[in-house]
Motif scaffolding. Sequence first.
Motif, mmCIF file in Angstrom:
data_model
loop_
_atom_site.group_PDB
_atom_site.id
_atom_site.type_symbol
_atom_site.label_atom_id
_atom_site.label_comp_id
_atom_site.label_asym_id
_atom_site.label_seq_id
_atom_site.Cartn_x
_atom_site.Cartn_y
_atom_site.Cartn_z
ATOM 1 N N GLU A 80 -30.330 -35.690 92.532
ATOM 2 C CA GLU A 80 -30.705 -35.028 91.224
ATOM 3 C C GLU A 80 -29.627 -33.992 90.636
ATOM 4 O O GLU A 80 -28.858 -33.351 91.076
ATOM 5 N N SER A 81 -29.175 -34.803 89.425
ATOM 6 C CA SER A 81 -28.123 -34.745 88.649
ATOM 7 C C SER A 81 -28.652 -33.925 87.443
ATOM 8 O O SER A 81 -28.966 -35.077 86.728
ATOM 9 N N VAL A 82 -27.224 -33.750 86.447
ATOM 10 C CA VAL A 82 -27.907 -33.512 84.891
ATOM 11 C C VAL A 82 -27.710 -34.922 84.260
ATOM 12 O O VAL A 82 -28.134 -34.839 83.676
ATOM 13 N N HIS B 54 -28.101 -38.080 85.888
ATOM 14 C CA HIS B 54 -29.293 -38.928 86.532
ATOM 15 C C HIS B 54 -30.379 -38.672 85.122
ATOM 16 O O HIS B 54 -31.237 -39.401 85.163
ATOM 17 N N SER B 55 -30.762 -36.783 85.141
ATOM 18 C CA SER B 55 -32.156 -37.029 84.192
ATOM 19 C C SER B 55 -31.092 -37.282 82.687
ATOM 20 O O SER B 55 -32.470 -36.711 81.913
ATOM 21 N N ASP C 1 -31.486 -39.286 79.135
ATOM 22 C CA ASP C 1 -31.816 -40.452 79.057
ATOM 23 C C ASP C 1 -31.055 -42.405 79.074
ATOM 24 O O ASP C 1 -29.795 -41.947 78.783
ATOM 25 N N THR D 100 -25.739 -43.538 87.918
ATOM 26 C CA THR D 100 -27.185 -43.088 87.553
ATOM 27 C C THR D 100 -28.402 -43.374 87.181
ATOM 28 O O THR D 100 -29.063 -42.436 86.576
ATOM 29 N N THR D 101 -28.198 -44.304 86.794
ATOM 30 C CA THR D 101 -28.839 -45.245 86.180
ATOM 31 C C THR D 101 -29.457 -46.205 87.300
ATOM 32 O O THR D 101 -29.803 -47.659 87.638
ATOM 33 N N ASN E 277 -35.005 -48.514 83.856
ATOM 34 C CA ASN E 277 -34.667 -47.453 82.636
ATOM 35 C C ASN E 277 -33.150 -48.268 81.853
ATOM 36 O O ASN E 277 -33.235 -47.812 80.750
ATOM 37 N N LYS F 161 -34.158 -35.453 74.837
ATOM 38 C CA LYS F 161 -35.191 -34.136 75.088
ATOM 39 C C LYS F 161 -33.610 -33.417 74.632
ATOM 40 O O LYS F 161 -32.268 -33.773 73.963
ATOM 41 N N ASP G 83 -30.505 -34.023 76.166
ATOM 42 C CA ASP G 83 -29.573 -35.016 75.468
ATOM 43 C C ASP G 83 -28.778 -34.860 74.431
ATOM 44 O O ASP G 83 -27.818 -35.673 73.775
#
Length: 267
Positions: free
Chosen positions: A14-16, A18-19, A21, A129-130, A134, A242, A245
């Motif tokens: 759970e990281s920035v 990873h989240s 786009d 991380t992807t 995705n 978002k 991004d």
Amino acid sequence: MIRDITLGQYYRAESVIHSLDPRVKLSGTMIFLISLFINDNFIGYGVALAFLAFVIAMSKVPFKFMVKGMKAILFLLLFSAVLNLFLTPGEAWISIWKITITKEGAKTAAFMAIRLTFLVIGSSIMTLTTTPNNLTDGMEKGLGFLKVIHVPVHEISMMMSIALRFIPILLEETDKIMKAQMARGADFESGNLIKKVKSLVPLLIPLFISAFRRANDLATAMEARGYRGGDHRTKMKPLKYKKLDAMAYLVLFAYLGVIIGLKVVIK
């Protein structure tokens, strides 16, 4: 050595990073790689190192896990550095018998080693991380403009995604075959380089057979589920940019601007 290859593996956290786009991570990887070849001074590489360290810290992927992938390209790294060190003409720096090391050769070898190291670690961040799904969606969406000139973007993205997904599977299969043959008396470690290469020939045949079998099973499964390419397909989770991004893009272009500025100022 087989276990040290991290390309194509996904590290769940759970990281920035990873989240973000996947299109941001693809663009960021390209910008970072471009910056490595724009660089021609150690200050610029210091900035690249600081940026890379910041991204690794934000990704929450253990640094040891990323560095582990460097073992697989250690020979290529040393080989390219030695070639540049001894074959680059210029002002003599060190002379031993008929061997001469130039200042330009030492600088080029150092830059080449740094570039390859940063290139591998920077690319690993994207795949670690992807998820492959995705990554496929990001490539298809990001390169969608090429459909105007009839480039099969979806098919290309799908092939790359399947290739990345198969890397860890094939590595695991290779490890199993090696252990099975070593239990039967095969020796993959002793001898010179030529002997080691010859010892890998019996390993390649069952590996290729296994790869073709897996590819055939995958093709059959896709056909049985009615897969017909990317035309008129919808996404269960459509990609949407978002605020995070947009901030990531600003950081990326600011980094690239600093690298270009340093190249202009330091000559």
